[in-house]
Design an enzyme around this catalytic site. Structure first.
Site, PDB file in Angstrom:
ATOM      1  N   HIS A  37      -7.322  -6.723   0.143  1.00 36.80           N
ATOM      2  CA  HIS A  37      -6.252  -5.732   0.136  1.00 36.80           C
ATOM      3  C   HIS A  37      -5.128  -6.041   1.119  1.00 36.80           C
ATOM      4  O   HIS A  37      -3.955  -5.839   0.816  1.00 36.80           O
ATOM      5  CB  HIS A  37      -6.854  -4.360   0.457  1.00 36.80           C
ATOM      6  N   HIS A  68     -11.280   7.275   0.595  1.00 37.29           N
ATOM      7  CA  HIS A  68     -10.375   7.953   1.522  1.00 37.29           C
ATOM      8  C   HIS A  68      -9.289   8.723   0.780  1.00 37.29           C
ATOM      9  O   HIS A  68      -8.758   9.705   1.313  1.00 37.29           O
ATOM     10  CB  HIS A  68      -9.761   6.950   2.500  1.00 37.29           C
ATOM     11  N   TRP A  69      -8.943   8.310  -0.456  1.00 37.30           N
ATOM     12  CA  TRP A  69      -7.966   9.073  -1.234  1.00 37.30           C
ATOM     13  C   TRP A  69      -8.425  10.515  -1.411  1.00 37.30           C
ATOM     14  O   TRP A  69      -7.603  11.436  -1.428  1.00 37.30           O
ATOM     15  CB  TRP A  69      -7.786   8.420  -2.609  1.00 37.30           C
ATOM     16  N   ASP A 112       0.832  -1.201   0.000  1.00 38.89           N
ATOM     17  CA  ASP A 112       0.000   0.000   0.000  1.00 38.89           C
ATOM     18  C   ASP A 112       0.875   1.262   0.000  1.00 38.89           C
ATOM     19  O   ASP A 112       1.683   1.441  -0.899  1.00 38.89           O
ATOM     20  CB  ASP A 112      -0.953  -0.089   1.201  1.00 38.89           C
ATOM     21  N   ARG A 113       0.720   2.146   0.981  1.00 35.42           N
ATOM     22  CA  ARG A 113       1.504   3.386   0.990  1.00 35.42           C
ATOM     23  C   ARG A 113       2.994   3.089   1.013  1.00 35.42           C
ATOM     24  O   ARG A 113       3.794   3.787   0.383  1.00 35.42           O
ATOM     25  CB  ARG A 113       1.151   4.267   2.195  1.00 35.42           C
ATOM     26  N   ARG A 158       4.337   2.609  -2.350  1.00 39.31           N
ATOM     27  CA  ARG A 158       4.560   3.863  -3.090  1.00 39.31           C
ATOM     28  C   ARG A 158       5.899   4.484  -2.682  1.00 39.31           C
ATOM     29  O   ARG A 158       6.629   5.027  -3.518  1.00 39.31           O
ATOM     30  CB  ARG A 158       3.392   4.822  -2.862  1.00 39.31           C
TER      31      ARG A 158
END
Length: 312
Positions: free
Chosen positions: A280, A157-158, A112-113, A116
């Site tokens: 997820h 939520h983005w 996830d984050r 990135r």
């Protein structure tokens, strides 16, 4: 670190490493062998790895870190342009952490984050990152430019978290545990996959001062400065050149809304990947399936290359 962390990561030790003026990154470290950095996603912490860390530590020195703005790491007030939460800065945090622990070159497993951050780290620091596995994401720029109604509903939520401060921070801070339940529980698997100790740790960390602001700033940067950095890579023909393994949940929005393998092949030169039978939160929903995929990948091709140490 909390006592819960020690229960979930037996035999690991806590570290808190200064990485920039006034900023520190928290992590747990365990195992022996070549270095493996684990990076978590939103709204979690390094605890997401608790079901696979012990097995990974049989082969690697595992460093499970909290990202800037999350967990027990520092949570600075965001800059006007959110640049101090750019993935470039968050990646440098982790490069500095690993150097301080004595690792000039390492592999990365990220969700996830954190994936990135790993993407930016691999592009900006190719001599440091030997190979990288990313879980349940497509590239940030591709996801924003291909936003659909289905994606916006699944990843609401983005668009909430990037609203100007302090509105989203105020709403999250009013009931952090409820925010966690709504974000995590409304995914395909509900809350069933999560250990109660892990959920309690996520809630503790999101209740810390500055935590809501930190995660909002992460997303605000992703919707601005990070997109500019990603586009600059494309314009310059820069790609992620390390071996990349991308895995995603067959029941999740990435599978439904994107073609993740094709999207990564557009920005990386050496890609393989597949869907796993879960949603997820792969490390907590399908730890055995995850280990079956990542261990053969991570154990290949040891290298003696060296990474330049960050400036003092």
């Amino acid at each position: 670190m909390s006592n819960v962390t020690h229960q979930l990561f037996p035999g690991f030790r806590d570290v808190l490493v200064p990485v920039a003026t006034g900023q520190s990154i928290a992590a747990v470290v365990g195992g022996t062998g070549p270095a493996l950095l684990l990076l978590h996603g939103h709204p979690q912490t390094h605890v997401i790895w608790h079901r696979v860390a012990t097995q990974l530590a049989e082969h690697f020195t595992v460093v499970a870190a909290d990202l800037r703005g999350y967990g027990d790491s520092s949570k600075p007030v965001g800059d006007a342009d959110h640049a101090n939460y750019a993935k470039r800065v968050m990646a440098q945090d982790q490069i500095t952490l690993m150097a301080a622990l004595g690792f000039s070159r390492f592999k990365v497993l990220s969700h996830d984050r954190g994936a990135r951050v790993a993407h930016r780290m691999a592009v900006d620091h190719p001599a440091c990152v030997e190979r990288v596995a990313m879980l349940d994401i497509a590239p940030t720029l591709a996801m924003y430019t291909q936003t659909s109604e289905s994606f916006a509903r699944a990843y609401w939520h983005w668009f909430f978290l990037i609203q100007p401060a302090p509105m989203p921070e105020r709403l999250i801070t009013s009931d952090p545990a409820a925010y966690l339940r709504e974000v995590m529980g409304n995914r395909s698997a509900g809350l069933k996959p999560f250990d109660p100790l892990a959920l309690a740790e996520y809630a503790r960390c999101l209740s810390l001062p500055g935590a809501a602001h930190g995660l909002c700033e992460d997303y605000r940067a992703a919707a601005g400065i990070d997109l500019r950095h990603d586009q600059a890579d494309i314009d310059a023909g820069r790609k992620l050149t390390q071996p990349l393994l991308t895995l995603w949940g067959a029941d999740g929005a990435i599978q439904k809304c994107f073609k993740p393998l094709a999207e990564w092949q557009a920005v990386a030169t050496d890609v393989r990947g597949r869907a796993l039978p879960c949603g997820h939160y792969i490390p907590e929903e399908s730890p055995d399936e995850l280990l079956a995929q990542v261990l053969p990948f991570l154990l290949r091709h040891k290298s003696d290359a060296r990474c330049p140490m960050p400036d003092a």
